[in-house]
Design a protein around this motif. Structure first.
Motif, PDB file in Angstrom:
ATOM      1  N   UNK A 128     -10.898  -3.678  -9.796  1.00 40.82           N
ATOM      2  CA  UNK A 128     -11.117  -2.722  -8.718  1.00 40.82           C
ATOM      3  C   UNK A 128     -11.869  -3.403  -7.569  1.00 40.82           C
ATOM      4  N   UNK A 129     -11.577  -2.974  -6.345  1.00 39.13           N
ATOM      5  CA  UNK A 129     -12.335  -3.395  -5.161  1.00 39.13           C
ATOM      6  C   UNK A 129     -12.346  -4.909  -4.981  1.00 39.13           C
ATOM      7  N   UNK A 130     -11.196  -5.556  -5.180  1.00 35.50           N
ATOM      8  CA  UNK A 130     -11.127  -7.022  -5.133  1.00 35.50           C
ATOM      9  C   UNK A 130     -10.886  -7.595  -3.747  1.00 35.50           C
ATOM     10  N   UNK A 131     -10.269  -6.825  -2.832  1.00 34.75           N
ATOM     11  CA  UNK A 131      -9.797  -7.409  -1.573  1.00 34.75           C
ATOM     12  C   UNK A 131     -10.296  -6.629  -0.368  1.00 34.75           C
ATOM     13  N   UNK A 132     -10.571  -7.370   0.704  1.00 28.40           N
ATOM     14  CA  UNK A 132     -10.987  -6.752   1.968  1.00 28.40           C
ATOM     15  C   UNK A 132      -9.806  -6.146   2.711  1.00 28.40           C
ATOM     16  N   UNK A 133      -8.644  -6.757   2.576  1.00 22.23           N
ATOM     17  CA  UNK A 133      -7.464  -6.336   3.327  1.00 22.23           C
ATOM     18  C   UNK A 133      -6.234  -6.487   2.443  1.00 22.23           C
ATOM     19  N   UNK A 134      -5.352  -5.496   2.473  1.00 25.09           N
ATOM     20  CA  UNK A 134      -4.099  -5.559   1.728  1.00 25.09           C
ATOM     21  C   UNK A 134      -2.959  -5.317   2.696  1.00 25.09           C
ATOM     22  N   UNK A 135      -1.972  -6.185   2.654  1.00 22.03           N
ATOM     23  CA  UNK A 135      -0.791  -6.032   3.494  1.00 22.03           C
ATOM     24  C   UNK A 135       0.413  -5.718   2.619  1.00 22.03           C
ATOM     25  N   UNK A 136       1.270  -4.833   3.124  1.00 15.73           N
ATOM     26  CA  UNK A 136       2.409  -4.337   2.343  1.00 15.73           C
ATOM     27  C   UNK A 136       3.644  -4.359   3.250  1.00 15.73           C
ATOM     28  N   UNK A 137       4.284  -5.529   3.407  1.00 13.92           N
ATOM     29  CA  UNK A 137       5.420  -5.624   4.321  1.00 13.92           C
ATOM     30  C   UNK A 137       6.758  -5.303   3.656  1.00 13.92           C
ATOM     31  N   UNK A 138       7.377  -4.218   4.106  1.00 13.47           N
ATOM     32  CA  UNK A 138       8.738  -3.861   3.693  1.00 13.47           C
ATOM     33  C   UNK A 138       8.858  -3.685   2.169  1.00 13.47           C
ATOM     34  N   UNK A 139       7.849  -3.113   1.559  1.00 20.83           N
ATOM     35  CA  UNK A 139       7.819  -2.972   0.098  1.00 20.83           C
ATOM     36  C   UNK A 139       7.807  -1.511  -0.335  1.00 20.83           C
ATOM     37  N   UNK A 140       7.161  -0.653   0.447  1.00 16.61           N
ATOM     38  CA  UNK A 140       6.916   0.712  -0.018  1.00 16.61           C
ATOM     39  C   UNK A 140       8.204   1.456  -0.348  1.00 16.61           C
ATOM     40  N   UNK A 141       9.269   1.192   0.389  1.00 17.62           N
ATOM     41  CA  UNK A 141      10.518   1.911   0.150  1.00 17.62           C
ATOM     42  C   UNK A 141      11.417   1.235  -0.880  1.00 17.62           C
ATOM     43  N   UNK A 142      11.011   0.084  -1.417  1.00 14.89           N
ATOM     44  CA  UNK A 142      11.824  -0.561  -2.449  1.00 14.89           C
ATOM     45  C   UNK A 142      11.150  -0.549  -3.813  1.00 14.89           C
ATOM     46  N   UNK A 143       9.871  -0.181  -3.872  1.00 19.32           N
ATOM     47  CA  UNK A 143       9.212  -0.113  -5.172  1.00 19.32           C
ATOM     48  C   UNK A 143       9.736   1.103  -5.937  1.00 19.32           C
ATOM     49  N   UNK A 144       9.884   1.003  -7.261  1.00 17.20           N
ATOM     50  CA  UNK A 144      10.426   2.141  -8.014  1.00 17.20           C
ATOM     51  C   UNK A 144       9.628   3.427  -7.866  1.00 17.20           C
ATOM     52  N   UNK A 145       8.291   3.313  -7.824  1.00 15.76           N
ATOM     53  CA  UNK A 145       7.429   4.504  -7.770  1.00 15.76           C
ATOM     54  C   UNK A 145       6.395   4.313  -6.662  1.00 15.76           C
ATOM     55  N   UNK A 146       6.690   4.728  -5.443  1.00 16.58           N
ATOM     56  CA  UNK A 146       5.776   4.491  -4.323  1.00 16.58           C
ATOM     57  C   UNK A 146       4.363   5.013  -4.547  1.00 16.58           C
ATOM     58  N   UNK A 147       4.217   6.176  -5.184  1.00 16.69           N
ATOM     59  CA  UNK A 147       2.875   6.721  -5.394  1.00 16.69           C
ATOM     60  C   UNK A 147       2.055   5.840  -6.325  1.00 16.69           C
ATOM     61  N   UNK A 148       2.686   5.232  -7.301  1.00 18.61           N
ATOM     62  CA  UNK A 148       1.963   4.301  -8.172  1.00 18.61           C
ATOM     63  C   UNK A 148       1.510   3.072  -7.392  1.00 18.61           C
ATOM     64  N   UNK A 149       2.376   2.583  -6.515  1.00 11.82           N
ATOM     65  CA  UNK A 149       1.984   1.440  -5.691  1.00 11.82           C
ATOM     66  C   UNK A 149       0.792   1.800  -4.817  1.00 11.82           C
TER      67      UNK A 149
END
Length: 230
Positions: A128-149
Motif C-alpha cells: 500500500x502507498x508505494x508510489x507518488x504518481x501512477x500513470x495509466x495510458x490506454x489501459x482502463x478500457x482493455x483491463x477485464x475489470x476496470x473497477x478492480x484496476x
C-alpha cells in the motif's frame, strides 16, 4: 537500469464485490494473447497515432517531480524517456513480449532507475502507498475489470498522490460512429469501444483535477486525478 528493489508486501484483502455495470470485457488471457501477438507491430501501428497522449501524460507527470512513478501497462516502453531522469520508474505489463521491447529501451538509458515486471495490474504485488504518481495510458478500457484496476492503483498510490489516466471515453460524435463500427470485434482484440467517463471516472471518490482532450480528433482524454483517501 535497475531491475530490483521494488518494495513488496502481502496484499491487503480485496473487497468481495466491485461495481461492474459495463458489459463483460476481455479476459486477462485474451489480453495477453492479443498484446503478445501485436508486440512486434505495436510501435508501428499504435505508436505515432497515440503519441500525443503519451507525451501529454509524461509531461504532466514530470511537472509533479515525483520521486517514484508506476506505469500500469508500460507495453514496449514508449513513455520511459519522458519521465524525469531522477524519478524511480516502475513499469508493469501482462505481456512478456511487450516488456522485452521495453527492456531494450530501458537498457539504452542506463542512468535511469527503471524496473520492469510482468504483473497483473488488477492484483498488484506492491505494498500500500508505494508510489507518488501512477500513470495509466490506454489501459482502463482493455483491463477485464476496470473497477478492480482502479481499486489497485488507488491502493498502491500514496494518499494525495497523482493518478494520470489517458483513455478514450464514449460521447464524442466521432466515437459514436467508431463504437458501433468496431463493437462486434472489440472484445476479440481486448478493447471496449463503448466506455463511459461518468461510470469509470466520475463514479469514484477521487478528486478530478483536470481533463483535456488529446490525440487526433480528440479521440482520448488525459485525466489528472488526486488520490484523496482516508
Amino acid at each position: 537500469m535497475r531491475e530490483s528493489g521494488v518494495r513488496t508486501a502481502a496484499r491487503q484483502p480485496e473487497p468481495e464485490t466491485f461495481s461492474e455495470h459495463a458489459r463483460p470485457g476481455p479476459t486477462a488471457n485474451a489480453v495477453v494473447r492479443t498484446y503478445d501477438r501485436f508486440a512486434p507491430l505495436y510501435d508501428w501501428v499504435f505508436g505515432r497515432v497515440l503519441e500525443p497522449g503519451r507525451k501529454a501524460m509524461t509531461a504532466a507527470a514530470s511537472a509533479l517531480h515525483p520521486a517514484s512513478v508506476l506505469e500500469v501497462g508500460v507495453g514496449t516502453g514508449l513513455t520511459l524517456a519522458g519521465y524525469p531522469p531522477d524519478s524511480r520508474v516502475v513499469g508493469i505489463d501482462l505481456s512478456a513480449d511487450m516488456l522485452e521491447r521495453a527492456r531494450a529501451r530501458a537498457a539504452a538509458m542506463p542512468q535511469r532507475q527503471v524496473a520492469l515486471q510482468v504483473m497483473n495490474a488488477e492484483r498488484m504485488e506492491f505494498a500500500d502507498d508505494s508510489f507518488d504518481c501512477i500513470t495509466v495510458p490506454y489501459v482502463l478500457s482493455v483491463t477485464p475489470h476496470p473497477a478492480r484496476l482502479v481499486h489497485e492503483i488507488r491502493r498502491v498510490c500514496k494518499p494525495g498522490g497523482a493518478i494520470l489516466v489517458v483513455n478514450h471515453f464514449s460521447g464524442s460524435p466521432f466515437w459514436w460512429l467508431m463504437e458501433r463500427a468496431v463493437r462486434s470485434v472489440a472484445d476479440r482484440v481486448g478493447f471496449r469501444s463503448d466506455f463511459a467517463y461518468e461510470e469509470h471516472i466520475l463514479a469514484h471518490d477521487w478528486h478530478v483535477e483536470s481533463v483535456r482532450p488529446v490525440n487526433l480528433f480528440r479521440l482520448s482524454k488525459l485525466v489528472v486525478l488526486r488520490n484523496d483517501k482516508a
